[in-house]
Design an enzyme around this catalytic site. Structure first.
Site, PDB file in Angstrom:
ATOM      1  N   GLY A  13      15.190 -17.239   8.225  1.00  0.00           N
ATOM      2  CA  GLY A  13      13.989 -16.718   7.556  1.00  0.00           C
ATOM      3  C   GLY A  13      14.318 -15.913   6.307  1.00  0.00           C
ATOM      4  O   GLY A  13      15.474 -15.851   5.870  1.00  0.00           O
ATOM      5  N   ILE A  15      14.160 -12.467   5.425  1.00  0.00           N
ATOM      6  CA  ILE A  15      15.066 -11.309   5.511  1.00  0.00           C
ATOM      7  C   ILE A  15      16.353 -11.713   6.239  1.00  0.00           C
ATOM      8  O   ILE A  15      17.446 -11.289   5.878  1.00  0.00           O
ATOM      9  CB  ILE A  15      14.391 -10.114   6.212  1.00  0.00           C
ATOM     10  CG1 ILE A  15      13.050  -9.803   5.534  1.00  0.00           C
ATOM     11  CG2 ILE A  15      15.296  -8.880   6.183  1.00  0.00           C
ATOM     12  CD1 ILE A  15      12.238  -8.736   6.216  1.00  0.00           C
ATOM     13  N   SER A 137       8.752  -2.335  11.945  1.00  0.00           N
ATOM     14  CA  SER A 137       7.797  -2.389  10.835  1.00  0.00           C
ATOM     15  C   SER A 137       7.138  -1.038  10.628  1.00  0.00           C
ATOM     16  O   SER A 137       6.913  -0.281  11.584  1.00  0.00           O
ATOM     17  CB  SER A 137       6.750  -3.429  11.216  1.00  0.00           C
ATOM     18  OG  SER A 137       5.594  -3.260  10.456  1.00  0.00           O
ATOM     19  N   TYR A 164       0.198  -7.984  15.654  1.00  0.00           N
ATOM     20  CA  TYR A 164       1.541  -7.967  15.056  1.00  0.00           C
ATOM     21  C   TYR A 164       2.135  -6.561  15.167  1.00  0.00           C
ATOM     22  O   TYR A 164       3.250  -6.361  15.663  1.00  0.00           O
ATOM     23  CB  TYR A 164       1.485  -8.400  13.581  1.00  0.00           C
ATOM     24  CG  TYR A 164       2.733  -8.036  12.835  1.00  0.00           C
ATOM     25  CD1 TYR A 164       3.911  -8.746  13.042  1.00  0.00           C
ATOM     26  CD2 TYR A 164       2.764  -6.944  11.964  1.00  0.00           C
ATOM     27  CE1 TYR A 164       5.085  -8.386  12.395  1.00  0.00           C
ATOM     28  CE2 TYR A 164       3.933  -6.578  11.314  1.00  0.00           C
ATOM     29  CZ  TYR A 164       5.089  -7.296  11.527  1.00  0.00           C
ATOM     30  OH  TYR A 164       6.246  -6.932  10.888  1.00  0.00           O
ATOM     31  N   LYS A 168       5.340  -4.949  17.613  1.00  0.00           N
ATOM     32  CA  LYS A 168       6.518  -4.191  17.175  1.00  0.00           C
ATOM     33  C   LYS A 168       6.582  -2.837  17.892  1.00  0.00           C
ATOM     34  O   LYS A 168       7.655  -2.372  18.299  1.00  0.00           O
ATOM     35  CB  LYS A 168       6.481  -3.985  15.652  1.00  0.00           C
ATOM     36  CG  LYS A 168       6.597  -5.275  14.859  1.00  0.00           C
ATOM     37  CD  LYS A 168       8.001  -5.840  14.943  1.00  0.00           C
ATOM     38  CE  LYS A 168       8.146  -7.174  14.243  1.00  0.00           C
ATOM     39  NZ  LYS A 168       9.475  -7.756  14.360  1.00  0.00           N
ATOM     40  N   ASN A 214       1.365 -13.005   1.916  1.00  0.00           N
ATOM     41  CA  ASN A 214       1.877 -11.783   1.270  1.00  0.00           C
ATOM     42  C   ASN A 214       1.747 -11.864  -0.247  1.00  0.00           C
ATOM     43  O   ASN A 214       1.742 -12.934  -0.836  1.00  0.00           O
ATOM     44  CB  ASN A 214       3.337 -11.547   1.660  1.00  0.00           C
ATOM     45  CG  ASN A 214       3.482 -11.234   3.127  1.00  0.00           C
ATOM     46  OD1 ASN A 214       4.116 -11.975   3.859  1.00  0.00           O
ATOM     47  ND2 ASN A 214       2.875 -10.148   3.574  1.00  0.00           N
ATOM     48  N   LEU A 215       1.682 -10.681  -0.830  1.00  0.00           N
ATOM     49  CA  LEU A 215       1.412 -10.599  -2.271  1.00  0.00           C
ATOM     50  C   LEU A 215       2.491 -11.269  -3.142  1.00  0.00           C
ATOM     51  O   LEU A 215       2.176 -12.090  -4.014  1.00  0.00           O
ATOM     52  CB  LEU A 215       1.272  -9.119  -2.662  1.00  0.00           C
ATOM     53  CG  LEU A 215       1.017  -8.855  -4.150  1.00  0.00           C
ATOM     54  CD1 LEU A 215      -0.316  -9.438  -4.580  1.00  0.00           C
ATOM     55  CD2 LEU A 215       1.055  -7.356  -4.434  1.00  0.00           C
TER      56      LEU A 215
HETATM   57  C1  WQD Z   1       0.138  -6.221  -0.075  1.00  0.00           C
HETATM   58  C2  WQD Z   1      -1.089  -5.847  -0.867  1.00  0.00           C
HETATM   59  C3  WQD Z   1      -3.121  -6.898  -0.134  1.00  0.00           C
HETATM   60  C4  WQD Z   1      -2.138 -10.973  -1.123  1.00  0.00           C
HETATM   61  C5  WQD Z   1       2.974  -6.383   4.964  1.00  0.00           C
HETATM   62  C6  WQD Z   1       3.495  -7.418   5.903  1.00  0.00           C
HETATM   63  C7  WQD Z   1       3.604  -6.939   7.271  1.00  0.00           C
HETATM   64  C8  WQD Z   1       4.202  -5.543   7.371  1.00  0.00           C
HETATM   65  C9  WQD Z   1       3.536  -4.617   6.451  1.00  0.00           C
HETATM   66  C10 WQD Z   1       6.542  -5.282   7.806  1.00  0.00           C
HETATM   67  C11 WQD Z   1      -2.314  -5.630   0.025  1.00  0.00           C
HETATM   68  C12 WQD Z   1      -2.760  -7.321  -1.536  1.00  0.00           C
HETATM   69  C13 WQD Z   1      -2.078  -9.591  -0.961  1.00  0.00           C
HETATM   70  C14 WQD Z   1      -3.021 -11.506  -2.124  1.00  0.00           C
HETATM   71  C15 WQD Z   1      -3.670  -9.268  -2.698  1.00  0.00           C
HETATM   72  N1  WQD Z   1       5.598  -5.474   6.990  1.00  0.00           N
HETATM   73  N2  WQD Z   1      -2.839  -8.782  -1.724  1.00  0.00           N
HETATM   74  N3  WQD Z   1      -3.739 -10.637  -2.876  1.00  0.00           N
HETATM   75  O1  WQD Z   1      -0.619  -6.130   3.985  1.00  0.00           O
HETATM   76  O2  WQD Z   1       1.116  -4.491   3.253  1.00  0.00           O
HETATM   77  O3  WQD Z   1       1.585  -6.241   5.039  1.00  0.00           O
HETATM   78  O4  WQD Z   1       3.597  -5.126   5.174  1.00  0.00           O
HETATM   79  O5  WQD Z   1       6.402  -5.326   8.979  1.00  0.00           O
HETATM   80  O6  WQD Z   1       4.379  -7.856   7.949  1.00  0.00           O
HETATM   81  O7  WQD Z   1       2.703  -8.585   5.888  1.00  0.00           O
HETATM   82  O8  WQD Z   1       1.458  -6.841   2.611  1.00  0.00           O
HETATM   83  O9  WQD Z   1       1.932  -8.537   0.909  1.00  0.00           O
HETATM   84  O10 WQD Z   1       0.073  -8.973   2.573  1.00  0.00           O
HETATM   85  O11 WQD Z   1      -0.240  -7.232   0.835  1.00  0.00           O
HETATM   86  O12 WQD Z   1      -4.364  -8.537  -3.400  1.00  0.00           O
HETATM   87  O13 WQD Z   1      -3.141 -12.734  -2.283  1.00  0.00           O
HETATM   88  O14 WQD Z   1      -1.428  -6.948  -1.717  1.00  0.00           O
HETATM   89  O15 WQD Z   1      -4.513  -6.690  -0.027  1.00  0.00           O
HETATM   90  O16 WQD Z   1      -3.011  -4.540  -0.462  1.00  0.00           O
HETATM   91  P1  WQD Z   1       0.806  -5.857   3.715  1.00  0.00           P
HETATM   92  P2  WQD Z   1       0.832  -8.003   1.741  1.00  0.00           P
END
Ligand code: WQD
Length: 311
Positions: A13, A15, A137, A164, A168, A214-215
């Site tokens: 994966g 990481i 997490s 999720y 954890k 994810n973003l």
């Molecule tokens: C980041 C920001 C979205 C997609 C992640 C992991 C999770 C956990 C915590 C470790 C948010 C915004 C996203 C898009 C957007 N990590 N966004 N448009 O929600 O913080 O969760 O960190 O365990 O596993 O998934 O991360 O990357 O989904 O979102 O505007 O198309 O980007 O709303 O504010 P998130 P993310």
């Protein structure tokens, strides 16, 4: 160092693959177990990420990398791995990780993340392997008011808002209980914030199956023209530009964090410790977009949308 192996679950994966490179370069020998549920496979059933990892490291390191395809909780495969290789420690990444999906199909998350982890722990115990680095997490923390940020390892835990995060949190509790029952265990739980980026070689990175949730991978797919625009989920948050703020941390820093944790295991005073892996710096969605534009020279089209449920 006498030959010893590190078993890496989920090593194909995002990481996991970056961590395997760092481990090999540190001189460790590695066995990966991965069911490839979130990774492509070539016509031999092998993940391209693994081939890329092999290409990245020199021949000496390459010989010390082994792959077994399967579920990380599969007792038969685990028994054969623990019998075949002198496993010193397990680095456990294998898990489902989509927050949104886990709200819709929680049982899938409890089965894969919790039940399979129990099976892994049982197998480790049976083979006398009691060193574990666990991929946890920041979602294990309870929500705190802004003045209590940044979160430290002593911040309150629990009140998880999705399966999720709960998975954890539950596993951390299970691990704590296991270490209390048997002081031979040494467990480090690494609580990641938002891992992003790719290896500097460009050979491995984040390439999720389907539409990225994810973003960062979403922005990257807009940049290469695979998706038309980025939906920005919410612009009315109490942040400087109104878009949500996260602590993004480079995946190679996270990978190096695992190597450091492994090195620190023998000197651990307690049987269980948790550490945050973050940068301590907050970045908004629009700042991420601007940074990506600056680095790539490509304009990322954005569309403002409502807040994403659960954010
Ligand atoms: C980041 C920001 C979205 C997609 C992640 C992991 C999770 C956990 C915590 C470790 C948010 C915004 C996203 C898009 C957007 N990590 N966004 N448009 O929600 O913080 O969760 O960190 O365990 O596993 O998934 O991360 O990357 O989904 O979102 O505007 O198309 O980007 O709303 O504010 P998130 P993310």
């Amino acid at each position: 160092m006498a030959e010893r192996y590190i078993l890496v679950t989920g090593g194909a994966g995002f990481i996991g693959s970056h961590t395997v490179v760092e481990l090999l370069e540190e001189g460790e020998s590695v066995v990966i177990i991965d069911n490839l549920s979130n990774a492509a496979a070539d016509d031999k059933g092998l993940p391209p990420a693994l081939k890329r990892v092999q290409d990245l490291v020199n021949e000496k390191h390459r010989k010390r990398l082994h792959f077994r395809k399967g579920n990380y909780g599969d007792r038969k495969i685990l028994d054969s791995i623990f019998t075949e290789f002198p496993i010193y420690a397990v680095v456990h990444f294998g898990a489902f990780k989509a927050v949104g999906e886990s709200k819709q199909v929680p049982m899938k998350y409890y089965k894969n993340n919790v039940k399979e982890a129990l099976s892994l722990l049982k197998a480790m115990n049976a083979h006398g392997v009691k060193n574990l680095i666990f991929s946890s997490s920041c979602t294990v923390y309870a929500e705190v008011p802004p003045e209590k940020l940044p979160l430290t390892e002593d911040s309150p835990l629990g009140e998880c808002n999705c399966a999720y995060a709960s998975s954890k949190y539950f596993i951390e509790n299970i691990l704590r209980d296991v270490t209390v029952s048997d002081g031979q265990w040494k467990v480090m739980s690494l609580r990641y914030f938002n891992p992003v980026g790719a290896h500097h070689s460009g050979m491995i990175g984040e390439d999720p199956k389907g539409i990225p949730t994810n973003l960062m991978p979403y922005i990257a797919q807009v940049a290469v023209g695979r998706r038309e625009e980025l939906n920005v989920f919410g612009s009315d948050y109490p942040t400087p530009d109104g878009t949500p703020v996260r602590d993004y941390v480079h995946v190679v820093d996270i990978a190096k964090g695992h190597v450091a944790a492994l090195k620190a295991l023998p000197a651990m005073q307690q049987s269980f410790r948790a550490y945050n892996l973050g940068s301590g710096v907050g970045t908004s969605v629009l700042e991420m977009v601007q940074a990506f534009e600056r680095a790539s020279g490509v304009v990322i089209k954005t569309v403002m949308k409502d807040r994403r449920p659960g954010d």
